[in-house]
Design a protein around this motif. Structure first.
Motif, PDB file in Angstrom:
ATOM      1  N   ASP A 101       0.851  -1.189   0.000  1.00 28.24           N
ATOM      2  CA  ASP A 101       0.000   0.000   0.000  1.00 28.24           C
ATOM      3  C   ASP A 101       0.891   1.246   0.000  1.00 28.24           C
ATOM      4  O   ASP A 101       1.848   1.329   0.784  1.00 28.24           O
ATOM      5  N   TYR A 102       0.585   2.190  -0.868  1.00 22.70           N
ATOM      6  CA  TYR A 102       1.379   3.423  -0.916  1.00 22.70           C
ATOM      7  C   TYR A 102       1.370   4.163   0.424  1.00 22.70           C
ATOM      8  O   TYR A 102       2.305   4.898   0.739  1.00 22.70           O
ATOM      9  N   ARG A 103       0.336   3.958   1.232  1.00 22.96           N
ATOM     10  CA  ARG A 103       0.296   4.608   2.542  1.00 22.96           C
ATOM     11  C   ARG A 103       1.432   4.141   3.439  1.00 22.96           C
ATOM     12  O   ARG A 103       1.804   4.827   4.394  1.00 22.96           O
ATOM     13  N   ASP A 104       2.003   2.972   3.112  1.00 20.42           N
ATOM     14  CA  ASP A 104       3.094   2.424   3.912  1.00 20.42           C
ATOM     15  C   ASP A 104       4.471   2.900   3.465  1.00 20.42           C
ATOM     16  O   ASP A 104       5.444   2.736   4.202  1.00 20.42           O
ATOM     17  N   VAL A 105       4.575   3.448   2.254  1.00 21.68           N
ATOM     18  CA  VAL A 105       5.903   3.821   1.743  1.00 21.68           C
ATOM     19  C   VAL A 105       5.988   5.244   1.204  1.00 21.68           C
ATOM     20  O   VAL A 105       7.085   5.723   0.905  1.00 21.68           O
ATOM     21  N   LEU A 106       4.876   5.946   1.089  1.00 17.97           N
ATOM     22  CA  LEU A 106       4.868   7.270   0.469  1.00 17.97           C
ATOM     23  C   LEU A 106       4.564   8.334   1.520  1.00 17.97           C
ATOM     24  O   LEU A 106       3.652   8.181   2.335  1.00 17.97           O
ATOM     25  N   ALA A 107       5.348   9.404   1.490  1.00 18.90           N
ATOM     26  CA  ALA A 107       5.177  10.491   2.453  1.00 18.90           C
ATOM     27  C   ALA A 107       3.787  11.113   2.323  1.00 18.90           C
ATOM     28  O   ALA A 107       3.231  11.219   1.227  1.00 18.90           O
ATOM     29  N   ASP A 108       3.247  11.536   3.461  1.00 16.83           N
ATOM     30  CA  ASP A 108       1.911  12.141   3.468  1.00 16.83           C
ATOM     31  C   ASP A 108       1.843  13.380   2.579  1.00 16.83           C
ATOM     32  O   ASP A 108       0.789  13.696   2.024  1.00 16.83           O
ATOM     33  N   GLY A 109       2.959  14.071   2.440  1.00 14.95           N
ATOM     34  CA  GLY A 109       2.959  15.304   1.665  1.00 14.95           C
ATOM     35  C   GLY A 109       3.016  15.118   0.164  1.00 14.95           C
ATOM     36  O   GLY A 109       2.957  16.103  -0.586  1.00 14.95           O
ATOM     37  N   VAL A 110       3.115  13.872  -0.303  1.00 20.97           N
ATOM     38  CA  VAL A 110       3.177  13.609  -1.746  1.00 20.97           C
ATOM     39  C   VAL A 110       1.771  13.379  -2.277  1.00 20.97           C
ATOM     40  O   VAL A 110       1.018  12.545  -1.760  1.00 20.97           O
ATOM     41  N   ARG A 111       1.416  14.105  -3.326  1.00 24.44           N
ATOM     42  CA  ARG A 111       0.117  13.918  -3.984  1.00 24.44           C
ATOM     43  C   ARG A 111       0.248  12.806  -5.015  1.00 24.44           C
ATOM     44  O   ARG A 111       1.079  12.888  -5.929  1.00 24.44           O
ATOM     45  N   LEU A 112      -0.533  11.746  -4.865  1.00 25.41           N
ATOM     46  CA  LEU A 112      -0.493  10.619  -5.795  1.00 25.41           C
ATOM     47  C   LEU A 112      -1.596  10.771  -6.831  1.00 25.41           C
ATOM     48  O   LEU A 112      -2.771  10.896  -6.496  1.00 25.41           O
ATOM     49  N   VAL A 113      -1.197  10.735  -8.111  1.00 30.18           N
ATOM     50  CA  VAL A 113      -2.142  10.769  -9.220  1.00 30.18           C
ATOM     51  C   VAL A 113      -2.031   9.439  -9.955  1.00 30.18           C
ATOM     52  O   VAL A 113      -0.968   9.095 -10.472  1.00 30.18           O
ATOM     53  N   VAL A 114      -3.122   8.681  -9.977  1.00 30.48           N
ATOM     54  CA  VAL A 114      -3.113   7.387 -10.653  1.00 30.48           C
ATOM     55  C   VAL A 114      -3.485   7.605 -12.114  1.00 30.48           C
ATOM     56  O   VAL A 114      -4.652   7.781 -12.467  1.00 30.48           O
ATOM     57  N   ASP A 115      -2.463   7.628 -12.947  1.00 30.33           N
ATOM     58  CA  ASP A 115      -2.640   7.911 -14.376  1.00 30.33           C
ATOM     59  C   ASP A 115      -1.340   7.554 -15.082  1.00 30.33           C
ATOM     60  O   ASP A 115      -0.326   7.247 -14.439  1.00 30.33           O
ATOM     61  N   THR A 116      -1.362   7.604 -16.405  1.00 28.75           N
ATOM     62  CA  THR A 116      -0.178   7.315 -17.211  1.00 28.75           C
ATOM     63  C   THR A 116       0.215   8.549 -18.002  1.00 28.75           C
ATOM     64  O   THR A 116      -0.628   9.118 -18.719  1.00 28.75           O
ATOM     65  N   VAL A 117       1.451   8.988 -17.867  1.00 30.68           N
ATOM     66  CA  VAL A 117       1.925  10.136 -18.642  1.00 30.68           C
ATOM     67  C   VAL A 117       2.185   9.695 -20.073  1.00 30.68           C
ATOM     68  O   VAL A 117       2.880   8.700 -20.322  1.00 30.68           O
ATOM     69  N   THR A 118       1.616  10.422 -21.022  1.00 26.24           N
ATOM     70  CA  THR A 118       1.767  10.084 -22.430  1.00 26.24           C
ATOM     71  C   THR A 118       2.724  11.003 -23.168  1.00 26.24           C
ATOM     72  O   THR A 118       3.221  10.655 -24.238  1.00 26.24           O
ATOM     73  N   ARG A 119       2.995  12.186 -22.595  1.00 25.05           N
ATOM     74  CA  ARG A 119       3.905  13.115 -23.267  1.00 25.05           C
ATOM     75  C   ARG A 119       4.462  14.114 -22.264  1.00 25.05           C
ATOM     76  O   ARG A 119       3.769  14.545 -21.342  1.00 25.05           O
ATOM     77  N   ILE A 120       5.726  14.450 -22.466  1.00 18.68           N
ATOM     78  CA  ILE A 120       6.383  15.509 -21.693  1.00 18.68           C
ATOM     79  C   ILE A 120       6.594  16.699 -22.615  1.00 18.68           C
ATOM     80  O   ILE A 120       7.225  16.571 -23.674  1.00 18.68           O
ATOM     81  N   ASP A 121       6.064  17.826 -22.241  1.00 16.05           N
ATOM     82  CA  ASP A 121       6.273  19.068 -22.979  1.00 16.05           C
ATOM     83  C   ASP A 121       7.344  19.852 -22.231  1.00 16.05           C
ATOM     84  O   ASP A 121       7.045  20.611 -21.302  1.00 16.05           O
ATOM     85  N   ALA A 122       8.609  19.637 -22.613  1.00 16.71           N
ATOM     86  CA  ALA A 122       9.715  20.267 -21.886  1.00 16.71           C
ATOM     87  C   ALA A 122       9.678  21.782 -22.020  1.00 16.71           C
ATOM     88  O   ALA A 122       9.945  22.506 -21.054  1.00 16.71           O
ATOM     89  N   ALA A 123       9.337  22.282 -23.210  1.00 19.90           N
ATOM     90  CA  ALA A 123       9.309  23.728 -23.415  1.00 19.90           C
ATOM     91  C   ALA A 123       8.225  24.387 -22.564  1.00 19.90           C
ATOM     92  O   ALA A 123       8.426  25.454 -21.981  1.00 19.90           O
ATOM     93  N   GLY A 124       7.054  23.718 -22.476  1.00 22.56           N
ATOM     94  CA  GLY A 124       5.949  24.278 -21.697  1.00 22.56           C
ATOM     95  C   GLY A 124       5.967  23.850 -20.242  1.00 22.56           C
ATOM     96  O   GLY A 124       5.114  24.289 -19.459  1.00 22.56           O
ATOM     97  N   ARG A 125       6.903  22.988 -19.889  1.00 20.71           N
ATOM     98  CA  ARG A 125       7.021  22.460 -18.518  1.00 20.71           C
ATOM     99  C   ARG A 125       5.693  21.898 -18.019  1.00 20.71           C
ATOM    100  O   ARG A 125       5.152  22.301 -16.984  1.00 20.71           O
TER     101      ARG A 125
END
Length: 404
Positions: free
Chosen positions: A59-83
């Motif tokens: 469980d992520y609750r056992d290994v992830l800091a409370d201050g981290v926002r978890l988004v369950v999704d898949t990144v399909t593209r990085i726009d480096a210029a637009g950050r």
């Protein structure tokens, strides 16, 4: 009030979780972790999932800091210029800094029939799909495991311990990383479990069918279930996003793990290729790389010079069923030594390592900055390799390198 910094971490594996946790050291940093699964996958236990002795998730609750926002999704593209990054759901998330920790998965087998009839187990979903296939096969059915790295050895041993009739096809040497002494120990344990080990150049798979595996020397092995563990591949997200990658698709970085294209992008884990001298794909490398990547981002936020990569290795541990295992010791620069611990002590040591991995992540979640193993000197070997590549004269070892 100090300006807030948004950091996005892509990938919630060993490297990504370590990086995300460590980034919460600063109150003015907002950390978002984007991962396709809602639970942490303990990949070093996937062979146990296949064998039915563990579910390989935490469980992520056992290994992830409370201050981290978890988004369950898949990144399909990085726009480096637009950050910003775009996800499969159609949303976008902006960032000031990006940690690229997408990990690795199964490689394209490149063997006729393998993609159709063989079962890879490099990901949680693949291992879960294999379980019912094995359950449906009679206990006496022939099972072929292709690939004699740690995953192949562990899977073959796990299934053989259950009474399965297993053949391990090495495609070369059994346990290529192992010292010859360690290799003999592993071969002996597999023999006692009843595993048939086929090694040497003739034991390369040339084709896979529904019920057989064909080898380069002409042999055809009956195989009701064929498990494919040979090689890893990395997602092509960096390449699709126009970032520089190596031949395998890993993001090319300098020694601080910063992308050669963009100082706002830092890589860690299996998907990083620092100075075109990537480390062995492993949990042992991923966690320190995650810590180093976070430290690089934090240094840049503080307008400080990031420290370079300084990786140290201890060796390789392999489970051989639930009651046996081996810990193969190594030089700091990841070359096996003649020393190993095997048998039941080896199994206990492997289990302690697996438990320790989760503990490292959990400790960092509770106390960001607690992890320090990435600061232990890996010696002068990497620096010498880099100097040789650049045509530079070798420099004398540093005080830290001499001390280790």
């Amino acid at each position: 009030m100090a300006e807030n910094t948004d950091v996005v971490v892509i990938g919630g594996g060993y490297a990504g979780v370590m990086a995300a946790n460590r980034l919460t050291r600063r109150d003015d940093v907002t950390v978002t972790l984007i991962n396709p699964r809602p639970a942490f996958v303990h990949r070093v236990r996937l062979h146990q999932l296949v064998g039915g002795s563990d579910d390989a998730v935490v469980d992520y609750r056992d290994v992830l800091a409370d201050g981290v926002r978890l988004v369950v999704d898949t990144v399909t593209r990085i726009d480096a210029a637009g950050r910003r990054v775009t996800s499969a759901s159609g949303g976008t998330v902006g960032y000031d800094y990006l940690v690229y920790a997408v990990g690795s998965g199964s490689a394209d087998p490149g063997v006729p029939g393998a993609a159709e009839f063989a079962h890879p187990i490099a990901t949680l979903e693949e291992a879960r799909r294999l379980r019912p296939v094995l359950d449906a096969a009679p206990a006496t059915a022939a099972v072929t495991v292709v690939g004699a790295g740690p995953t192949g050895i562990e899977t073959a041993a796990e299934l053989a311990e259950q009474g399965r009739r297993v053949t391990l096809v090495c495609g070369g040497v059994l346990g290529p990383y192992l010292h010859p002494r360690g290799r003999r120990s592993v071969a002996g344990r597999l023999d006692r479990l009843g595993v048939t080990v086929l090694d040497g150049p003739g034991a390369k798979v040339t084709a896979v069918t529904r019920d057989a595996v064909r080898l380069a020397d002409g042999r055809e092995l009956p195989s009701r279930v064929t498990v494919w563990t040979a090689g890893f591949g990395v997602p092509d997200l960096a390449a699709r996003s126009g970032l520089s990658t190596d031949a395998l698709g890993r993001l090319r970085t300098d020694e601080t793990l910063t992308s050669v294209d963009d100082a706002r992008i830092v890589a860690a884990g299996d998907s990083a290729a620092p100075s075109d001298l990537p480390l062995r794909m492993s949990c042992q490398a991923a966690i320190p790389l995650g810590a180093r990547a976070a430290d690089t981002v934090l240094s840049r936020i503080a307008d400080e010079r990031p420290s370079p990569l300084n990786q140290v290795f201890a060796g390789q541990c392999i489970s051989l069923g639930r009651r046996d295992g081996i810990f193969q010791f190594a030089h700091r620069h990841d070359v096996a030594l003649g020393l190993h611990i095997d048998g039941r002590p080896g199994a206990r040591l492997k289990e302690l390592v697996c438990q320790g991995i989760v503990k490292h992540l959990a400790d960092e979640a509770r106390k960001p900055g607690a992890y320090r193993l990435h600061r232990v000197s890996g010696g002068a070997k990497r620096r010498q390799l880099l100097q040789a590549r650049r045509g530079e004269a070798p420099a004398p070892p540093t005080t830290a390198e001499r001390a280790v």
